[in-house]
Design a protein around this motif. Structure first.
Motif, mmCIF file in Angstrom:
data_model
loop_
_atom_site.group_PDB
_atom_site.id
_atom_site.type_symbol
_atom_site.label_atom_id
_atom_site.label_comp_id
_atom_site.label_asym_id
_atom_site.label_seq_id
_atom_site.Cartn_x
_atom_site.Cartn_y
_atom_site.Cartn_z
ATOM 1 N N ASP A 33 3.722 -5.507 47.483
ATOM 2 C CA ASP A 33 3.176 -5.346 48.826
ATOM 3 C C ASP A 33 3.907 -6.281 49.791
ATOM 4 O O ASP A 33 4.800 -7.025 49.394
ATOM 5 N N GLN A 34 3.519 -6.242 51.042
ATOM 6 C CA GLN A 34 4.213 -7.037 52.040
ATOM 7 C C GLN A 34 3.930 -8.531 51.922
ATOM 8 O O GLN A 34 4.569 -9.331 52.582
ATOM 9 N N GLY A 35 2.989 -8.900 51.066
ATOM 10 C CA GLY A 35 2.738 -10.309 50.786
ATOM 11 C C GLY A 35 3.488 -10.796 49.552
ATOM 12 O O GLY A 35 3.395 -11.955 49.175
ATOM 13 N N GLY A 36 4.232 -9.879 48.900
ATOM 14 C CA GLY A 36 5.010 -10.255 47.725
ATOM 15 C C GLY A 36 4.260 -10.137 46.410
ATOM 16 O O GLY A 36 4.776 -10.526 45.364
ATOM 17 N N ASP A 37 3.054 -9.608 46.424
ATOM 18 C CA ASP A 37 2.272 -9.445 45.198
ATOM 19 C C ASP A 37 2.499 -8.068 44.596
ATOM 20 O O ASP A 37 2.618 -7.073 45.312
ATOM 21 N N THR A 38 2.534 -8.025 43.260
ATOM 22 C CA THR A 38 2.672 -6.778 42.524
ATOM 23 C C THR A 38 1.582 -6.727 41.464
ATOM 24 O O THR A 38 1.462 -7.648 40.651
ATOM 25 N N VAL A 39 0.791 -5.663 41.483
ATOM 26 C CA VAL A 39 -0.253 -5.476 40.478
ATOM 27 C C VAL A 39 0.382 -4.789 39.276
ATOM 28 O O VAL A 39 1.053 -3.772 39.418
ATOM 29 N N GLU A 40 0.173 -5.373 38.090
ATOM 30 C CA GLU A 40 0.725 -4.815 36.867
ATOM 31 C C GLU A 40 -0.249 -3.841 36.219
ATOM 32 O O GLU A 40 -1.466 -3.935 36.412
ATOM 33 N N LYS A 41 0.310 -2.895 35.436
ATOM 34 C CA LYS A 41 -0.512 -1.937 34.697
ATOM 35 C C LYS A 41 -1.500 -2.698 33.820
ATOM 36 O O LYS A 41 -1.147 -3.687 33.194
ATOM 37 N N GLY A 42 -2.732 -2.220 33.800
ATOM 38 C CA GLY A 42 -3.767 -2.836 32.978
ATOM 39 C C GLY A 42 -4.505 -3.983 33.637
ATOM 40 O O GLY A 42 -5.432 -4.542 33.047
ATOM 41 N N ALA A 43 -4.154 -4.328 34.863
ATOM 42 C CA ALA A 43 -4.743 -5.495 35.527
ATOM 43 C C ALA A 43 -6.246 -5.370 35.744
ATOM 44 O O ALA A 43 -6.952 -6.367 35.831
ATOM 45 N N TYR A 44 -6.752 -4.152 35.829
ATOM 46 C CA TYR A 44 -8.173 -3.955 36.105
ATOM 47 C C TYR A 44 -8.993 -3.675 34.848
ATOM 48 O O TYR A 44 -10.222 -3.590 34.910
ATOM 49 N N GLY A 45 -8.328 -3.518 33.704
ATOM 50 C CA GLY A 45 -8.996 -3.082 32.478
ATOM 51 C C GLY A 45 -10.199 -3.903 32.076
ATOM 52 O O GLY A 45 -11.273 -3.348 31.807
ATOM 53 N N TRP A 69 -18.696 4.521 45.060
ATOM 54 C CA TRP A 69 -17.584 4.988 44.230
ATOM 55 C C TRP A 69 -18.193 5.538 42.953
ATOM 56 O O TRP A 69 -18.821 4.814 42.193
ATOM 57 N N ASP A 70 -18.026 6.828 42.724
ATOM 58 C CA ASP A 70 -18.552 7.471 41.526
ATOM 59 C C ASP A 70 -17.613 7.307 40.334
ATOM 60 O O ASP A 70 -18.057 7.317 39.190
ATOM 61 N N GLU A 71 -16.313 7.190 40.608
ATOM 62 C CA GLU A 71 -15.315 6.986 39.551
ATOM 63 C C GLU A 71 -14.323 5.923 40.009
ATOM 64 O O GLU A 71 -13.812 5.989 41.126
ATOM 65 N N VAL A 72 -14.067 4.979 39.136
ATOM 66 C CA VAL A 72 -13.046 3.961 39.361
ATOM 67 C C VAL A 72 -12.343 3.785 38.025
ATOM 68 O O VAL A 72 -12.963 3.389 37.036
ATOM 69 N N ARG A 73 -11.042 4.130 37.983
ATOM 70 C CA ARG A 73 -10.326 4.049 36.697
ATOM 71 C C ARG A 73 -8.845 3.766 36.923
ATOM 72 O O ARG A 73 -8.302 4.034 37.983
ATOM 73 N N GLU A 74 -8.248 3.220 35.875
ATOM 74 C CA GLU A 74 -6.802 3.013 35.866
ATOM 75 C C GLU A 74 -6.141 4.213 35.209
ATOM 76 O O GLU A 74 -6.682 4.793 34.264
ATOM 77 N N ASP A 75 -4.946 4.555 35.705
ATOM 78 C CA ASP A 75 -4.089 5.504 35.008
ATOM 79 C C ASP A 75 -2.668 4.943 35.089
ATOM 80 O O ASP A 75 -2.480 3.785 35.455
ATOM 81 N N ALA A 76 -1.679 5.720 34.765
ATOM 82 C CA ALA A 76 -0.297 5.228 34.751
ATOM 83 C C ALA A 76 0.200 4.839 36.144
ATOM 84 O O ALA A 76 1.114 4.025 36.276
#
Length: 176
Positions: A33-45, A69-76
């Protein structure tokens, strides 16, 4: 506790049904993002596995829930959400109207960083986040995913990118 916010536009796959049901990506993996942060896969698991309800807020204001929010999930790709704006709530009606008019098209996550490390450019790689809320916002931080991106006026897209840059600068100053 330090609650942070990460702004992301509603993705191009966002669906708005009857002006009240919305779905799309609140966070995209591997995108800096514009702040220099990158969220990695699996970060919310870990956070999602706890089953704590993620709130839908207006502009990160905890006094202004606007839906569920009825659904909140991670995918690829990232963190996918699907929920309903509550039109019995004044701000929910306003949000539905603003989304329909394409006056607002951003999502932002509210979270606490559990695990992160620095990348080679000085940004953060966020590997575990405790997700608290996903808000509808005016200025998202990732400008490459938008509602209606295929038919956008180029001037409107440029204005949103500039607004995102200002928001990113504001957040970076707030960190210091």
């Amino acid at each position: 506790m330090n609650l942070e916010h990460k702004f992301c536009a509603l993705g191009t796959e966002v669906t708005v049904t009857d002006g009240t049901v919305i779905s799309g990506y609140a966070s995209l993996f591997g995108k800096s993002d514009q702040g220099g942060d990158t969220v990695e896969k699996g970060a919310y698991g870990v956070s999602l596995a706890k089953g704590r309800g993620v709130k839908m807020l207006w502009q990160h204001d905890p006094a202004q829930p606007i839906g569920v929010w009825d659904e909140v999930r991670e995918d690829a790709t990232g963190l996918w959400v699907k929920g309903r704006l509550l039109t019995d709530v004044a701000k929910g009606r306003e949000a539905a109207s603003l989304i329909a008019a394409k006056a607002i098209d951003g999502l932002s996550i509210g979270y606490r960083t559990v695990k992160a490390r620095k990348d080679d450019k000085g940004g953060r790689l966020l590997s575990e986040l405790e997700l608290w809320e996903v808000s509808l916002v005016t200025f998202p931080m990732l400008p490459d995913a938008r509602v209606g991106a295929k038919g956008d006026d180029p001037a409107a897209a440029a204005m949103r990118e500039m607004a995102a840059a200002f928001e990113g600068a504001r957040q970076m100053m707030a960190r210091d």
